[in-house]
Design a protein around this motif. Structure first.
Motif, short mmCIF file in Angstrom:
data_model
loop_
_atom_site.label_atom_id
_atom_site.label_comp_id
_atom_site.label_asym_id
_atom_site.label_seq_id
_atom_site.Cartn_x
_atom_site.Cartn_y
_atom_site.Cartn_z
N LYS A 290 0.81 -1.23 -0.03
CA LYS A 290 0.13 0.27 -0.20
C LYS A 290 1.13 1.09 0.01
O LYS A 290 0.92 2.78 -0.06
N TYR A 291 2.09 0.96 0.21
CA TYR A 291 2.81 2.13 0.42
C TYR A 291 3.90 2.37 -0.21
O TYR A 291 5.16 2.50 -0.27
N GLU A 292 3.87 1.74 -1.51
CA GLU A 292 4.71 1.87 -2.78
C GLU A 292 5.80 1.14 -2.65
O GLU A 292 7.31 0.90 -3.05
N GLY A 293 5.80 -0.10 -1.36
CA GLY A 293 7.36 -1.29 -1.35
C GLY A 293 8.20 0.78 0.27
O GLY A 293 8.98 -0.31 0.56
N ARG A 294 7.77 1.31 0.04
CA ARG A 294 8.38 1.86 1.15
C ARG A 294 8.19 2.14 3.07
O ARG A 294 6.94 1.81 3.05
N LEU A 295 9.02 1.42 3.45
CA LEU A 295 8.38 1.36 4.58
C LEU A 295 9.15 3.23 6.06
O LEU A 295 9.44 3.57 5.64
N THR A 296 7.45 3.30 6.06
CA THR A 296 7.63 4.89 6.49
C THR A 296 7.21 4.44 8.04
O THR A 296 6.40 3.84 8.03
N TYR A 297 7.19 5.30 9.20
CA TYR A 297 6.55 5.44 10.43
C TYR A 297 4.93 5.34 9.76
O TYR A 297 4.20 4.39 10.90
N ASP A 298 3.71 5.64 9.08
CA ASP A 298 2.62 5.38 8.92
C ASP A 298 2.09 3.94 8.69
O ASP A 298 1.62 2.74 8.82
N ALA A 299 3.77 3.11 7.25
CA ALA A 299 3.21 1.95 7.79
C ALA A 299 2.84 1.20 8.87
O ALA A 299 2.84 0.22 8.95
N ILE A 300 4.44 1.40 9.47
CA ILE A 300 4.90 -0.01 10.74
C ILE A 300 3.56 1.27 12.00
O ILE A 300 3.22 -0.80 12.60
N MET A 301 3.12 1.88 11.88
CA MET A 301 1.94 1.88 12.94
C MET A 301 0.62 0.95 12.41
O MET A 301 -0.23 0.21 12.81
N GLU A 302 0.65 0.33 11.48
CA GLU A 302 -0.52 -0.65 10.32
C GLU A 302 -0.56 -1.78 10.84
O GLU A 302 -0.92 -2.35 10.52
N MET A 303 0.84 -2.01 11.37
CA MET A 303 1.58 -3.83 11.37
C MET A 303 0.09 -4.07 12.55
O MET A 303 0.90 -3.79 13.66
N THR A 304 -1.27 -3.93 12.70
CA THR A 304 -0.97 -4.76 14.07
C THR A 304 -0.75 -6.48 14.60
O THR A 304 -0.44 -5.93 15.90
N TYR A 305 -0.52 -6.70 13.08
CA TYR A 305 -0.08 -8.39 13.69
C TYR A 305 1.27 -8.40 14.62
O TYR A 305 1.57 -9.02 15.25
N MET A 306 2.26 -7.83 13.80
CA MET A 306 3.46 -7.37 14.73
C MET A 306 3.54 -6.73 16.02
O MET A 306 4.06 -7.40 16.54
#
Ligand code: HEM
Length: 449
Positions: A290-306
């Protein structure tokens, strides 16, 4: 003791009485509601002979309160987000090293590698320097880091005596930290401060925020960097160079091993539970798509299983197995005829609570679903890896971000399995103050084609 229905129990260490809390309601009262009776940890502190000994972890009463109020704005969600990029930079070397391990089919001593990663992170985000421990395990920063934690029997004995009898240290004016360690950290910080102030250098790290505090700049909870100096003065009490050095030191002391331990045990559990590792990898891939492969702060925050996997790791392996308070004002235990006198040490046995089958049925099982949104609310005061109350870990948000960035970086490209050299089941090292396995955790690493 808990099986006997007790809410607390006590023991003597030489002539000193100690209390162990077993009941979540009483823990809540002592850590949070009635905190004013238990404001200190009772750790040794002597600013004159050891300037690094006076920091958030050790300060007492009003001094601690003022310092905590001062430092807190540097750990808000906005400021942690501001540091994301600096943290992400530290993963570059980690990827290079992991590639070497995978290509050469070398077995990974997971704590060693991830300890070097978390050292680089604290070096970069806390001290504002590139210490290159991943590339060079014999770096100066790593060398003095090891010394700071204590290397031999004498150091371990000294640490234990300082905890059991801080007064003895005070009487003989013994510095807790090795004089070489004090000199190294004081010089490193002072040199960075001088260079940045003279050259007006701004960098996205804690050091920048602490220089702002020194210069009375008001720190807002946003992800902006802000000026080194400000015309308006927002704070009335600034930080001195020595205080900045002591705080940077405690970020390292409190943050490097705890984060490395969390990561090591998390990778161990993922390597032991292939399905959970696969589920987590799928989540990482789906969110990153969803973030074009970029690891961003917002992407990290979406990882709920993590998030659930990390919480369960911290449940099974809390790096700090117990938190401690000293009674600073006589306290009557609610609904009981028992008074805790001033000076009594009170322990919250985090590890014991985390393995109590009343709260966590089948406690040896690694089950991230214990922390699904339906179950999460039940965990108050029975999930305590960061402590609780006004003295809760100030670095909690930062540590969680660091662990998430590392997991997302490595799991995208590598698969982990347990090497037979690892002793299973894991047994904890009884002489270690922080939770540590007996022996090392060895993992195999394989790169996805
Ligand atoms: C997974 C990693 C970490 C764990 C499990 C952890 C755990 C803890 C625990 C249990 C406490 C005591 C809380 C209490 O007494 O109620 C604490 C305090 C503290 N931690 Fe952490 N910590 C972690 C990472 C960090 C990091 C990365 C930093 C700094 C960058 C940090 C800085 C501190 C400080 C300064 C205190 C003292 C707070 C005070 O007394 O005001 N910790 N931590």
């Amino acid at each position: 003791m808990k099986n006997k229905g007790l809410e607390y129990c006590g023991f003597y260490a030489f002539a000193r009485p100690n209390l162990i809390l077993l009941d979540p309601e009483l823990i809540k009262a002592i850590l949070s509601k009635d905190f004013q009776h238990f404001t200190d940890r009772g750790f040794y502190i002597n600013e004159k002979v050891d300037p690094l000994s006076a920091q958030l972890l050790t300060l007492k009463g009003l001094q601690w309160k003022l310092r905590r109020n001062k430092i807190s704005p540097t750990f808000t969600s906005g400021k942690v987000k501001m540091m994301f990029e600096t943290l992400l930079n530290c993963t570059k070397e980690l990827k290079v090293l992991m590639n070497d391990f995978a290509e050469n089919h070398q077995v990974l001593d997971v704590k060693n590698i991830l300890g070097r990663f978390t050292t680089d992170v604290i070096g970069s985000c806390g001290f504002g320097i590139e210490c290159n421990s991943l590339r060079n395990p014999d770096s100066e920063f790593m060398k003095y880091g090891k010394k700071a934690f204590g290397e031999g029997t004498w150091d371990h004995l000294k640490n234990s005596v300082s905890l059991l009898s801080p007064k003895l240290f005070d009487i003989f004016k013994i510095p807790l930290n090795n004089p070489e360690v004090i000199k190294f950290y004081m010089n490193t910080v002072k040199e960075t401060l001088r260079y940045r102030e003279e050259n007006n250098v701004v960098r996205k790290d804690f050091m920048h925020l602490m220089i702002q505090l020194k210069n009375n700049v008001k720190i807002e909870n946003d992800d902006n960097l802000g000026e080194l100096r400000s015309k308006e003065s927002g704070n009335t009490m600034s930080l001195t160079d020595d205080q900045i050095a002591a705080e940077a030191f405690v970020f390292f002391f409190a943050g490097y091993d705890t984060s490395a331990t969390t990561l090591s045990f998390c990778f161990y559990e993922l390597a032991s539970n292939v399905e959970i590792q696969e589920n987590l990898r799928n989540e990482i891939k789906n969110v990153l798509a969803k973030y074009e492969g970029r690891l961003t702060y917002d992407a990290i925050m979406e990882m709920t299983y993590m998030d659930k996997c990390i919480r369960e790791t911290l449940r099974k392996y809390p790096p700090v197995p117990a938190v401690v308070r000293t009674c600073t004002k006589r306290y009557k235990i609610p609904n009981a005829n028992v008074v805790i006198e001033e000076g009594v040490t009170v322990y919250v046995p985090i590890l014991g609570i985390h393995y109590d089958s009343e709260y966590y049925p089948n406690p040896n099982k690694f089950d991230p679903e214990r922390f699904s949104s339906e179950n999460k609310s039940e965990r108050q005061y029975t999930w305590l890896p960061f402590g609780e109350g006004p003295r809760v870990c100030i670095g909690m948000r930062f540590a969680q971000m660091e662990v998430k960035v590392c997991l997302a970086t490595l799991l995208q490209s590598y698969k982990f399995s347990v090497n037979p050299k690892t002793q299973i089941p894991i047994v904890f090292e009884p002489t270690s103050l922080l939770l540590a396995p007996k022996g090392r955790i060895w993992l195999n690493v394989e790169k996805f084609k």
